[in-house]
Design a protein around this motif. Structure first.
Motif, PDB file in Angstrom:
ATOM      1  N   PRO A  62       0.828  -1.214   0.000  1.00 18.25           N
ATOM      2  CA  PRO A  62       0.000   0.000   0.000  1.00 18.25           C
ATOM      3  C   PRO A  62       0.864   1.266   0.000  1.00 18.25           C
ATOM      4  O   PRO A  62       1.776   1.411   0.814  1.00 18.25           O
ATOM      5  CB  PRO A  62      -0.795  -0.114   1.310  1.00 18.25           C
ATOM      6  N   LYS A  63       0.541   2.179  -0.894  1.00 21.32           N
ATOM      7  CA  LYS A  63       1.351   3.385  -1.074  1.00 21.32           C
ATOM      8  C   LYS A  63       1.437   4.224   0.191  1.00 21.32           C
ATOM      9  O   LYS A  63       2.527   4.650   0.608  1.00 21.32           O
ATOM     10  CB  LYS A  63       0.774   4.215  -2.228  1.00 21.32           C
ATOM     11  N   LEU A  64       0.309   4.473   0.840  1.00 19.78           N
ATOM     12  CA  LEU A  64       0.296   5.325   2.028  1.00 19.78           C
ATOM     13  C   LEU A  64       1.066   4.695   3.178  1.00 19.78           C
ATOM     14  O   LEU A  64       1.709   5.393   3.973  1.00 19.78           O
ATOM     15  CB  LEU A  64      -1.145   5.635   2.444  1.00 19.78           C
ATOM     16  N   GLU A  65       1.010   3.388   3.279  1.00 15.38           N
ATOM     17  CA  GLU A  65       1.756   2.700   4.342  1.00 15.38           C
ATOM     18  C   GLU A  65       3.252   2.828   4.125  1.00 15.38           C
ATOM     19  O   GLU A  65       4.012   3.049   5.075  1.00 15.38           O
ATOM     20  CB  GLU A  65       1.363   1.221   4.397  1.00 15.38           C
ATOM     21  N   ILE A  66       3.694   2.639   2.889  1.00 14.73           N
ATOM     22  CA  ILE A  66       5.117   2.786   2.579  1.00 14.73           C
ATOM     23  C   ILE A  66       5.588   4.184   2.965  1.00 14.73           C
ATOM     24  O   ILE A  66       6.637   4.359   3.609  1.00 14.73           O
ATOM     25  CB  ILE A  66       5.382   2.538   1.080  1.00 14.73           C
ATOM     26  N   GLU A  67       4.802   5.188   2.591  1.00 14.06           N
ATOM     27  CA  GLU A  67       5.175   6.563   2.907  1.00 14.06           C
ATOM     28  C   GLU A  67       5.207   6.793   4.411  1.00 14.06           C
ATOM     29  O   GLU A  67       6.068   7.518   4.930  1.00 14.06           O
ATOM     30  CB  GLU A  67       4.195   7.527   2.236  1.00 14.06           C
ATOM     31  N   ALA A  68       4.281   6.144   5.135  1.00 16.94           N
ATOM     32  CA  ALA A  68       4.247   6.296   6.593  1.00 16.94           C
ATOM     33  C   ALA A  68       5.486   5.667   7.244  1.00 16.94           C
ATOM     34  O   ALA A  68       6.070   6.244   8.176  1.00 16.94           O
ATOM     35  CB  ALA A  68       2.974   5.654   7.149  1.00 16.94           C
ATOM     36  N   VAL A  69       5.875   4.496   6.765  1.00 13.61           N
ATOM     37  CA  VAL A  69       7.068   3.836   7.313  1.00 13.61           C
ATOM     38  C   VAL A  69       8.313   4.671   7.049  1.00 13.61           C
ATOM     39  O   VAL A  69       9.138   4.897   7.950  1.00 13.61           O
ATOM     40  CB  VAL A  69       7.238   2.422   6.711  1.00 13.61           C
ATOM     41  N   LEU A  70       8.454   5.143   5.821  1.00 21.88           N
ATOM     42  CA  LEU A  70       9.610   5.977   5.477  1.00 21.88           C
ATOM     43  C   LEU A  70       9.609   7.268   6.306  1.00 21.88           C
ATOM     44  O   LEU A  70      10.676   7.745   6.719  1.00 21.88           O
ATOM     45  CB  LEU A  70       9.606   6.298   3.987  1.00 21.88           C
ATOM     46  N   SER A  71       8.432   7.802   6.581  1.00 25.37           N
ATOM     47  CA  SER A  71       8.342   9.025   7.381  1.00 25.37           C
ATOM     48  C   SER A  71       8.793   8.772   8.813  1.00 25.37           C
ATOM     49  O   SER A  71       9.486   9.618   9.409  1.00 25.37           O
ATOM     50  CB  SER A  71       6.904   9.561   7.379  1.00 25.37           C
ATOM     51  N   ARG A  72       8.408   7.623   9.376  1.00 21.44           N
ATOM     52  CA  ARG A  72       8.830   7.306  10.743  1.00 21.44           C
ATOM     53  C   ARG A  72      10.351   7.195  10.829  1.00 21.44           C
ATOM     54  O   ARG A  72      10.962   7.590  11.830  1.00 21.44           O
ATOM     55  CB  ARG A  72       8.171   6.010  11.219  1.00 21.44           C
ATOM     56  N   ILE A  73      10.939   6.641   9.791  1.00 23.73           N
ATOM     57  CA  ILE A  73      12.403   6.536   9.752  1.00 23.73           C
ATOM     58  C   ILE A  73      13.021   7.929   9.615  1.00 23.73           C
ATOM     59  O   ILE A  73      13.989   8.272  10.313  1.00 23.73           O
ATOM     60  CB  ILE A  73      12.837   5.635   8.583  1.00 23.73           C
ATOM     61  N   ALA A  74      12.430   8.733   8.738  1.00 26.55           N
ATOM     62  CA  ALA A  74      13.008  10.048   8.424  1.00 26.55           C
ATOM     63  C   ALA A  74      12.977  11.013   9.602  1.00 26.55           C
ATOM     64  O   ALA A  74      13.886  11.839   9.752  1.00 26.55           O
ATOM     65  CB  ALA A  74      12.280  10.650   7.229  1.00 26.55           C
ATOM     66  N   ILE A  75      11.950  10.936  10.446  1.00 25.41           N
ATOM     67  CA  ILE A  75      11.818  11.920  11.528  1.00 25.41           C
ATOM     68  C   ILE A  75      12.502  11.475  12.819  1.00 25.41           C
ATOM     69  O   ILE A  75      12.502  12.228  13.805  1.00 25.41           O
ATOM     70  CB  ILE A  75      10.335  12.229  11.828  1.00 25.41           C
ATOM     71  N   SER A  76      13.097  10.295  12.829  1.00 24.52           N
ATOM     72  CA  SER A  76      13.707   9.796  14.062  1.00 24.52           C
ATOM     73  C   SER A  76      14.851  10.698  14.528  1.00 24.52           C
ATOM     74  O   SER A  76      15.681  11.129  13.730  1.00 24.52           O
ATOM     75  CB  SER A  76      14.237   8.377  13.855  1.00 24.52           C
ATOM     76  N   THR A  77      14.864  10.979  15.839  1.00 22.67           N
ATOM     77  CA  THR A  77      15.945  11.780  16.433  1.00 22.67           C
ATOM     78  C   THR A  77      16.948  10.903  17.174  1.00 22.67           C
ATOM     79  O   THR A  77      17.810  11.416  17.882  1.00 22.67           O
ATOM     80  CB  THR A  77      15.357  12.820  17.401  1.00 22.67           C
ATOM     81  N   LYS A  78      16.822   9.581  17.007  1.00 19.46           N
ATOM     82  CA  LYS A  78      17.752   8.665  17.672  1.00 19.46           C
ATOM     83  C   LYS A  78      19.146   8.789  17.055  1.00 19.46           C
ATOM     84  O   LYS A  78      19.323   9.351  15.970  1.00 19.46           O
ATOM     85  CB  LYS A  78      17.242   7.223  17.528  1.00 19.46           C
ATOM     86  N   ARG A  79      20.122   8.225  17.743  1.00 18.40           N
ATOM     87  CA  ARG A  79      21.501   8.317  17.278  1.00 18.40           C
ATOM     88  C   ARG A  79      21.688   7.546  15.976  1.00 18.40           C
ATOM     89  O   ARG A  79      21.216   6.426  15.833  1.00 18.40           O
ATOM     90  CB  ARG A  79      22.451   7.768  18.357  1.00 18.40           C
ATOM     91  N   HIS A  80      22.374   8.177  15.020  1.00 19.76           N
ATOM     92  CA  HIS A  80      22.627   7.595  13.704  1.00 19.76           C
ATOM     93  C   HIS A  80      24.107   7.237  13.548  1.00 19.76           C
ATOM     94  O   HIS A  80      24.971   7.889  14.129  1.00 19.76           O
ATOM     95  CB  HIS A  80      22.248   8.573  12.585  1.00 19.76           C
ATOM     96  N   THR A  81      24.362   6.207  12.718  1.00 16.33           N
ATOM     97  CA  THR A  81      25.743   5.908  12.342  1.00 16.33           C
ATOM     98  C   THR A  81      26.338   7.067  11.555  1.00 16.33           C
ATOM     99  O   THR A  81      27.487   7.454  11.737  1.00 16.33           O
ATOM    100  CB  THR A  81      25.802   4.621  11.492  1.00 16.33           C
ATOM    101  N   ASN A  82      25.527   7.592  10.642  1.00 13.23           N
ATOM    102  CA  ASN A  82      25.936   8.729   9.818  1.00 13.23           C
ATOM    103  C   ASN A  82      24.781   9.717   9.805  1.00 13.23           C
ATOM    104  O   ASN A  82      23.690   9.404   9.339  1.00 13.23           O
ATOM    105  CB  ASN A  82      26.275   8.263   8.395  1.00 13.23           C
ATOM    106  N   ASP A  83      25.016  10.918  10.336  1.00 12.53           N
ATOM    107  CA  ASP A  83      23.935  11.900  10.451  1.00 12.53           C
ATOM    108  C   ASP A  83      23.380  12.341   9.096  1.00 12.53           C
ATOM    109  O   ASP A  83      22.302  12.933   9.021  1.00 12.53           O
ATOM    110  CB  ASP A  83      24.430  13.120  11.228  1.00 12.53           C
ATOM    111  N   LYS A  84      24.099  12.058   8.018  1.00 12.35           N
ATOM    112  CA  LYS A  84      23.628  12.420   6.685  1.00 12.35           C
ATOM    113  C   LYS A  84      22.580  11.439   6.168  1.00 12.35           C
ATOM    114  O   LYS A  84      21.839  11.757   5.238  1.00 12.35           O
ATOM    115  CB  LYS A  84      24.803  12.470   5.707  1.00 12.35           C
ATOM    116  N   TRP A  85      22.539  10.243   6.749  1.00 18.17           N
ATOM    117  CA  TRP A  85      21.658   9.194   6.245  1.00 18.17           C
ATOM    118  C   TRP A  85      20.500   8.950   7.207  1.00 18.17           C
ATOM    119  O   TRP A  85      20.699   8.533   8.358  1.00 18.17           O
ATOM    120  CB  TRP A  85      22.429   7.898   6.023  1.00 18.17           C
TER     121      TRP A  85
END
Length: 420
Positions: A62-85
């Motif tokens: 489902p298109k909206l679900e994919i976008e929702a999952v990607l959004s949850r990943i994109a807005i995360s403020t948790k520690r990243h291996t690389n802050d650019k990614w």
């Protein structure tokens, strides 16, 4: 969510001691990654992985679900291996790529698992079939790019296969899990049979996967294109991935598939005298090798955007591949670190032209499909694979991509029918 050995209890909770996927390959060179195709996805410097929503929609998500999952990943403020990614959140927790996609898979799996199994109607069976397929696709994306030393990704692959096998229990088509001997080891494959397979003489298409795919990612090709025309589909994982994870990819890329074809005569549901090999992206390297090395056992070669020479010898092209694509190549080759120079040296051996196979015509009919503006597979690449019997090259416009995919797959099956 019910899984073998309570797998869900082990992984569907936050954990912080797992290495993050983008850190698993030591990159000595970096890249902006413009050498790519719309088929592989969208290049965005904000993501480590290549994002391919169009293909994911085509596979039934489902298109909206994919976008929702990607959004949850994109807005995360948790520690990243690389802050650019955006997709490099460390640990199995919210915002982490594998966590988010696997939890989406768990939702669909749980929805299906909670359906009462007694007195199922045909409509209920179809719903279960679709729900388990969606769960398997989400878990497959969670595992992408399927690095062998990525422990969480290996769990995701297990989930993907378990959901897929559940889906096949409710499929309108029959399937068989087969084992083939390769040297002193055994690999698992899945045979998908059309509804007219009771005669035991249906032709079979052996699918050779792309680098970033599991063998379960080709079900729609079977259900919408191959099965209605009476073709069986046999899938086998690429070395280092899925059921073939204990094999390393080498210049003899077709080792596993050669062994499978040699043993096909012992499989009672298909006609081993009517075998077509279908190579998708990197899998075309395997398929083309098979066509040249085993022409007496194969009736035709179909390549979907072939990789047989240019990618393996063009250093500028290699250097400009996305970081994740280079890492994926390194992982398949069994490398823990990669530089442009080292990658070029390893890939040079893969050129089928350098191996001497493309110096003469292929003994069986060949069809190559290429897409407009594909930097990794163009007309020159397709023309390298000439047939002594019949050569066909089809160029598909890059937009609209969905329509182009449908056109390409429909033409491939028509061609297969024509040569049999």
């Amino acid at each position: 969510m019910v899984m073998t050995e309570n797998l869900s209890e082990k992984i569907f909770k936050p954990q912080y001691d797992y290495p993050e996927t983008s850190s698993l390959i030591n990159r000595l060179d970096s890249s902006n990654g413009s050498s790519i195709s719309p088929l592989d996805g969208e290049i965005d410097s904000k993501w480590y992985r290549i994002i391919n929503p169009l293909l994911w929609y085509w596979r039934g998500l489902p298109k909206l679900e994919i976008e929702a999952v990607l959004s949850r990943i994109a807005i995360s403020t948790k520690r990243h291996t690389n802050d650019k990614w955006l997709d490099s959140v460390i640990g199995y927790q919210s915002g982490n790529w594998i966590y988010e996609f696997l939890n989406q898979a768990a939702m669909w799996q749980a929805k299906a698992d909670n359906v009462a199994q007694s007195n199922l109607t045909e409509e209920s069976k179809n719903s279960l079939y679709q729900d388990y397929l969606i769960a398997s696709e989400y878990a497959s994306i969670a595992s992408y790019p399927h690095f062998k030393n990525d422990e969480l990704a290996m769990y995701a692959q297990t989930c993907a296969y378990q959901s897929y096998m559940k889906a096949l229990e409710y499929s309108p088509y029959s399937t068989k899990q087969l084992e083939f001997k390769v040297e002193n080891r055994v690999i698992k494959s899945i045979l998908h049979l059309p509804n007219n397979s009771n005669s035991g003489v249906c032709p079979v298409v052996l699918v050779c996967n792309g680098l970033g795919n599991l063998q379960i990612d080709y079900y729609r090709y079977f259900s919408e294109y191959l099965a209605p025309q009476g073709f069986a589909m046999l899938t086998v994982d690429l070395p280092t991935v899925g059921y073939s994870r204990n094999f390393v990819l080498s210049q003899n890329s077709s080792q596993i598939h050669q062994a499978v074809i040699e043993q096909l005569s012992s499989v009672p549901w298909v006609d081993s005298n009517r075998v077509i090999v279908a190579g998708f992206r990197f899998g075309s390297h395997i398929a083309t090798r098979l066509a040249y090395l085993m022409p007496n056992k194969i009736k035709g070669l179909f390549n979907f955007t072939p990789f047989v020479h240019q990618l393996f010898v063009d250093k500028a092209l290699q250097q400009n591949l996305p970081n994740s694509y280079k890492d994926m190549l390194a992982s398949r080759l069994g490398l823990t670190s990669v530089s442009n120079q080292k990658l070029a040296a390893e890939l040079n051996y893969f050129s089928l032209k350098n191996q001497g196979l493309l110096t003469h015509s292929c003994p069986i009919p060949v069809m190559n499909i290429i897409f407009e503006d594909d930097k990794l597979s163009n007309l020159s690449e397709a023309k390298l694979i000439q047939s002594a019997k019949q050569s066909k090259i089809v160029t598909i416009p890059k937009t609209p991509l969905q329509k182009g995919l449908q056109n390409a797959f429909a033409q491939s099956v028509k061609w297969m029918e024509s040569i049999l």
